[in-house]
Write an enzyme that holds these catalytic residues in place. Structure first.
Site, mmCIF file in Angstrom:
data_model
loop_
_atom_site.group_PDB
_atom_site.id
_atom_site.type_symbol
_atom_site.label_atom_id
_atom_site.label_comp_id
_atom_site.label_asym_id
_atom_site.label_seq_id
_atom_site.Cartn_x
_atom_site.Cartn_y
_atom_site.Cartn_z
ATOM 1 N N HIS A 21 0.846 -1.198 0.000
ATOM 2 C CA HIS A 21 0.000 0.000 0.000
ATOM 3 C C HIS A 21 0.885 1.252 0.000
ATOM 4 C CE1 HIS A 21 -3.430 2.549 1.654
ATOM 5 N NE2 HIS A 21 -2.365 3.297 1.902
ATOM 6 N N GLU A 22 1.846 1.283 0.912
ATOM 7 C CA GLU A 22 2.748 2.435 0.983
ATOM 8 C C GLU A 22 3.637 2.521 -0.262
ATOM 9 O OE1 GLU A 22 2.381 4.703 3.174
ATOM 10 O OE2 GLU A 22 0.894 3.572 4.316
ATOM 11 N N HIS A 25 1.960 4.539 -2.909
ATOM 12 C CA HIS A 25 2.165 5.984 -2.734
ATOM 13 C C HIS A 25 3.561 6.393 -3.216
ATOM 14 C CE1 HIS A 25 -1.569 6.355 -0.661
ATOM 15 N NE2 HIS A 25 -1.188 5.763 0.455
#
Length: 382
Positions: A21-22, A25
């Site tokens: 998920h990170e 980003h």
């Protein structure tokens, strides 16, 4: 031992999901030229780190998710002179939205990869478990055994009864119940089509007379497997169904919280009550202990879709909350332009801080409740 292995594997899968998920980003921010200060996997004390370009990469001691620090994500961020030109808040709204949405989108993609793997291996759960007209067994409903006496065998597919097509087992039942005496029944067996004459018996049940032949349906498969090409469409369809279920679960979340509190007090825990990551990990352990790898993978895929939808809620500090702020600024500045006024600039996050902290406290309390319930009164696989 298998249970511990299952829990460990589920926790590892969950941590990898949060780290990816990170990473979503990180990759999107770097692609747009934003300044990414740090990207770490895990939390707590630093195990090791290294620098590549402007970004410090590293591993933390606690395997709990990770973080991606982007310069200028909010106006509360102190920027160095070399960071100011690449501060996130300076970029167009669509680019900032893409960066914030990249994390939840990563969860969706990961869930689809898991589901595609299931589709071509263990199979996906059958969303439409309709009984096909395939005979599982023949029995004797009365003094005679109509189907067996006529030569109907387990595995036969009944395609017509008395000249009426029967694409589903429900159609077989309807046609048989309306028949009486010698009736032509067409079956497919080993690539051949046979027409057998079945002497349909009439029996009375609950005051109603109906025809019976003494045949039971083959249960529909619980899981369906696909070829590599067909699996793509099946994965998309199944993902859409899971999305619908996830939205329904989130909508019903507030009204199910009292059941969680009652479960902590010893009340019977319903299968539809909210669970925490602890509860999900316990279910993953039970699935591995019983050899139910399809259930294990489905839990992991479902949890990723839940995290995707949850993170897109328009609440700070979630990704969806940041997206909401971005488009509020865009709408506000559009109205100012219509009034002949200049853009107002980024929102002052100090004004949003009390609301953000209130939501964090509420979220923490809910998490504590669900974790407590999952420890003292866990949901178990049936």
């Amino acid at each position: 031992m298998a249970y511990v292995v299952g829990v460990t594997l589920f926790v590892v899968g969950l941590c990898l999901s949060l780290a990816l998920h990170e990473a979503g980003h990180l990759l999107s921010a770097r692609a747009f030229g934003m300044r990414v200060r740090r990207f770490f996997v895990g939390r707590g004390p630093t195990v090791f780190s290294f620098r590549r370009g402007d970004t410090e990469y590293g591993l933390k001691a606690l395997p709990i998710g990770g973080f991606c620090e982007i310069a200028g994500m909010t106006t509360l961020d102190d920027l160095t002179p070399d960071e100011r030109p690449r501060a996130m808040w300076r970029y167009p709204a669509w680019k900032r939205t893409a960066v914030m949405a990249a994390g939840p989108v990563t969860h969706v993609l990961l869930a689809m990869v898991i589901l595609y793997g299931m589709a071509v291996s263990t199979g996906l759960p059958n969303l439409n478990p309709v009984a096909e007209p395939v005979v599982a067994a023949t029995t004797c409903p009365a003094a005679t055994c109509p189907a067996a006496d006529a030569g109907v065998l387990p595995g036969d597919r009944i395609t017509a009864v008395g000249g009426t097509a029967t694409p589903l087992w429900a159609d077989v039942l309807t046609a048989v119940q309306a028949s009486t005496g010698p009736t032509p029944v067409t079956v497919e067996r080993g690539g051949r089509t046979l027409t057998l004459t079945v002497d349909v018996a009439r029996v009375t049940r609950d005051g109603t007379e109906a025809g019976v032949i003494g045949a039971t349906a083959q249960a529909p498969p619980a899981y369906l497997t696909y070829g590599p090409a067909d699996a793509a469409g099946a994965t998309v369809a199944f993902t859409g169904d899971l999305f619908g279920r996830t939205f329904a679960q989130l909508a019903a979340f507030p009204q199910r919280l009292p059941a969680v509190v009652a479960a902590i007090g010893g009340a019977e825990r319903g299968a539809d009550t909210p669970i925490s990551m602890v509860g999900a990990s316990r279910l993953g352990g039970e699935a591995v202990e019983r050899g139910l790898w399809a259930v294990f993978l489905l839990l992991l895929a479902s949890l990723n879709l839940f995290m995707a939808v949850f993170n897109l809620l328009p609440l700070l500090p979630l990704d969806g909350g940041h997206v909401m702020v971005i488009w509020f600024e865009r709408a506000r500045d559009a109205l100012r332009r219509l009034q002949g006024l200049p853009a107002a600039g980024p929102i002052d996050f100090t004004r949003l801080y009390p609301v953000t902290m209130a939501l964090v406290l509420i979220g923490g309390a809910v998490m504590l409740l669900t974790i407590t319930a999952d420890v003292v009164n866990p949901i178990r696989l049936s």
